[in-house]
Design a protein around this motif. Structure first.
Motif, PDB file in Angstrom:
ATOM      1  N   GLY A  43     -11.821  -4.749   0.105  1.00  0.00           N
ATOM      2  CA  GLY A  43     -12.508  -6.025   0.118  1.00  0.00           C
ATOM      3  C   GLY A  43     -11.792  -6.977  -0.824  1.00  0.00           C
ATOM      4  O   GLY A  43     -10.571  -6.930  -0.971  1.00  0.00           O
ATOM      5  N   TRP A  44     -12.564  -7.822  -1.497  1.00  0.00           N
ATOM      6  CA  TRP A  44     -11.999  -8.809  -2.420  1.00  0.00           C
ATOM      7  C   TRP A  44     -11.374  -8.100  -3.603  1.00  0.00           C
ATOM      8  O   TRP A  44     -11.952  -7.170  -4.171  1.00  0.00           O
ATOM      9  CB  TRP A  44     -13.118  -9.721  -2.910  1.00  0.00           C
ATOM     10  N   ARG A  45     -10.179  -8.519  -3.977  1.00  0.00           N
ATOM     11  CA  ARG A  45      -9.585  -7.997  -5.203  1.00  0.00           C
ATOM     12  C   ARG A  45      -8.635  -9.024  -5.796  1.00  0.00           C
ATOM     13  O   ARG A  45      -8.092  -9.875  -5.096  1.00  0.00           O
ATOM     14  CB  ARG A  45      -8.906  -6.650  -4.995  1.00  0.00           C
ATOM     15  N   MET A  46      -8.458  -8.886  -7.094  1.00  0.00           N
ATOM     16  CA  MET A  46      -7.618  -9.820  -7.839  1.00  0.00           C
ATOM     17  C   MET A  46      -6.814  -9.017  -8.857  1.00  0.00           C
ATOM     18  O   MET A  46      -7.336  -8.084  -9.473  1.00  0.00           O
ATOM     19  CB  MET A  46      -8.512 -10.834  -8.556  1.00  0.00           C
ATOM     20  N   MET A  47      -5.534  -9.371  -8.993  1.00  0.00           N
ATOM     21  CA  MET A  47      -4.686  -8.689  -9.967  1.00  0.00           C
ATOM     22  C   MET A  47      -3.590  -9.639 -10.434  1.00  0.00           C
ATOM     23  O   MET A  47      -3.280 -10.623  -9.753  1.00  0.00           O
ATOM     24  CB  MET A  47      -4.086  -7.407  -9.386  1.00  0.00           C
ATOM     25  N   PRO A  48      -2.992  -9.348 -11.598  1.00  0.00           N
ATOM     26  CA  PRO A  48      -1.874 -10.182 -12.065  1.00  0.00           C
ATOM     27  C   PRO A  48      -0.741 -10.198 -11.029  1.00  0.00           C
ATOM     28  O   PRO A  48      -0.480  -9.182 -10.364  1.00  0.00           O
ATOM     29  CB  PRO A  48      -1.419  -9.487 -13.351  1.00  0.00           C
TER      30      PRO A  48
END
Length: 158
Positions: free
Chosen positions: A51-56
C-alpha cells in the motif's frame, strides 16, 4: 528534484512484465518525489503488498538499482508545490491489492468508472490533479507519465 516529480520504473519480474503487457507501456511502476527541505528528498508510492509507503530517496534508489529508473519533472506550473505533500500524507492508510490493479485495467479498457483503491499510477495522477494538472485520459497507467513529464532523465540502468 522537486516535490511532484516522478520516478518511473521498468522492472523485469513477472508482475512487472504483465503490467507492461496489459497497458502496452514500457513503464510498469511510478512513484512521486517529495522534497521536505532540511529533512531531504523522499519517495512516496503505492506499492503492491505494501500500500502507501514512503522512504528516503537514497534508500529507494538503492532498492531499485537493478531496474531501469527514469526521473520525470512535473509540469512547471506546479513543480515543487506543497500540495503534493498534503495529498500524499492524507493517503497514508491506503491499501493496494492486485484486485485493484485488475479493476483499473477494466476501467481503462471499457472507459467506465469503477470503484477502486489507489495503485501507483492513479495515486500520482490524483496528486497531480490535486495540484492543478489533469491528465488527458481517465485513469492513468505508469507509462502515461512519460508523456506528461516535462523532462526525462536516466537515474539507473541495469
Amino acid at each position: 528534484m522537486a516535490s511532484g516529480d516522478v520516478l518511473m520504473v521498468k522492472a523485469t519480474g513477472l508482475v512487472s512484465r504483465l503490467i507492461r503487457m496489459v497497458t502496452g507501456e514500457s513503464i510498469n511502476h511510478v512513484a512521486m518525489v517529495l522534497n521536505q527541505g532540511h529533512k531531504g528528498l523522499f519517495v512516496v508510492e503505492m506499492k503492491e503488498f505494501h500500500g502507501w509507503r514512503m522512504m528516503p530517496l537514497s534508500q529507494w534508489i538503492e532498492h531499485n538499482k537493478r531496474k531501469e529508473v527514469l526521473w520525470g519533472k512535473t509540469p512547471c506550473h506546479m513543480r515543487g508545490s506543497s500540495c503534493f505533500e498534503s495529498y500524499a500524507m492524507k493517503q497514508r492508510a491506503r491499501k493496494y491489492s492486485y484486485w485493484t490493479l485488475v479493476t483499473v485495467w477494466i476501467s481503462q479498457f471499457t472507459g467506465k468508472k469503477m470503484p477502486h483503491k489507489l495503485v501507483c499510477s492513479t495515486f500520482v495522477q490524483k496528486a497531480w490533479g490535486n495540484c492543478g494538472y489533469e491528465m488527458k485520459k481517465g485513469l492513468a497507467d505508469p507509462g502515461d507519465f512519460l508523456n506528461s513529464s516535462v523532462d526525462i532523465n536516466v537515474v539507473t540502468r541495469p
